[in-house]
Design an enzyme around this catalytic site. Sequence first.
Site, PDB file in Angstrom:
ATOM      1  N   HIS A   8     -45.718   7.124  -6.849  1.00  0.00           N
ATOM      2  CA  HIS A   8     -46.414   6.550  -5.699  1.00  0.00           C
ATOM      3  C   HIS A   8     -47.687   5.808  -6.121  1.00  0.00           C
ATOM      4  O   HIS A   8     -48.244   6.046  -7.184  1.00  0.00           O
ATOM      5  CB  HIS A   8     -46.773   7.646  -4.689  1.00  0.00           C
ATOM      6  CG  HIS A   8     -47.756   8.651  -5.231  1.00  0.00           C
ATOM      7  ND1 HIS A   8     -49.112   8.413  -5.277  1.00  0.00           N
ATOM      8  CD2 HIS A   8     -47.569   9.873  -5.773  1.00  0.00           C
ATOM      9  CE1 HIS A   8     -49.727   9.458  -5.810  1.00  0.00           C
ATOM     10  NE2 HIS A   8     -48.797  10.362  -6.123  1.00  0.00           N
ATOM     11  N   GLU A  77     -44.658  16.979  -4.883  1.00  0.00           N
ATOM     12  CA  GLU A  77     -45.471  17.314  -6.058  1.00  0.00           C
ATOM     13  C   GLU A  77     -45.630  18.835  -6.127  1.00  0.00           C
ATOM     14  O   GLU A  77     -45.400  19.546  -5.134  1.00  0.00           O
ATOM     15  CB  GLU A  77     -46.841  16.632  -5.961  1.00  0.00           C
ATOM     16  CG  GLU A  77     -47.775  16.868  -7.138  1.00  0.00           C
ATOM     17  CD  GLU A  77     -47.212  16.421  -8.486  1.00  0.00           C
ATOM     18  OE1 GLU A  77     -46.349  17.162  -9.033  1.00  0.00           O
ATOM     19  OE2 GLU A  77     -47.640  15.388  -9.007  1.00  0.00           O
TER      20      GLU A  77
END
Length: 190
Positions: A8, A77
Amino acid sequence: MDIVFVRHGKTSLNDQGCFIGNIDCDISEEGLKQAEKVKDFLGKISFDGVYVSPLKRAVQTADVLSKKYILDDRLREMNFGLFEGLSYKEIEQMYPDYLRAWNADYQKYRIPGGESLEDVFDRVEDFINDIISRHERVLVVTHGGVIRCALSLTLSSREFFYKFKVNHGSVCIVEFDGGYGFIKGIYNLL
């Protein structure tokens, strides 16, 4: 079968050096520019599947790259528990015993309120095994820790996690063929 992993775009918390983990934050202007660079880099490559972490920073990056995608929790994550939102220095001051335990066994130690790196490896491996036979080429928009796990698993070892640096807006391409994994390329689009 190819998997194209994209980290990202950068967030303001990344600039502060915090362990972000599962904090849901927006990408910054710089992060948006990184996503645009990835879009240009990938050009007209077609994907028969697009998978994205459900965290906002990954979704915002994916929105630049694709109109259609599937959110997959396995691509989140690492959950840093008590460490989330803190810098390493703050963790040293606030939780020195937990930090020592984590540093002593970074793969298996489960951070209070969070997860261990082994947990992340397990869910990334499950994701790869799940999609490997269903696609020719997939795009995956996710996080640095998840990509480092995937690169290590591609080389059939969990020992390589800290051997990879995965920058924001980078592209990592792996191939799985006949039970073998190959790293085809790692591109940092600075």
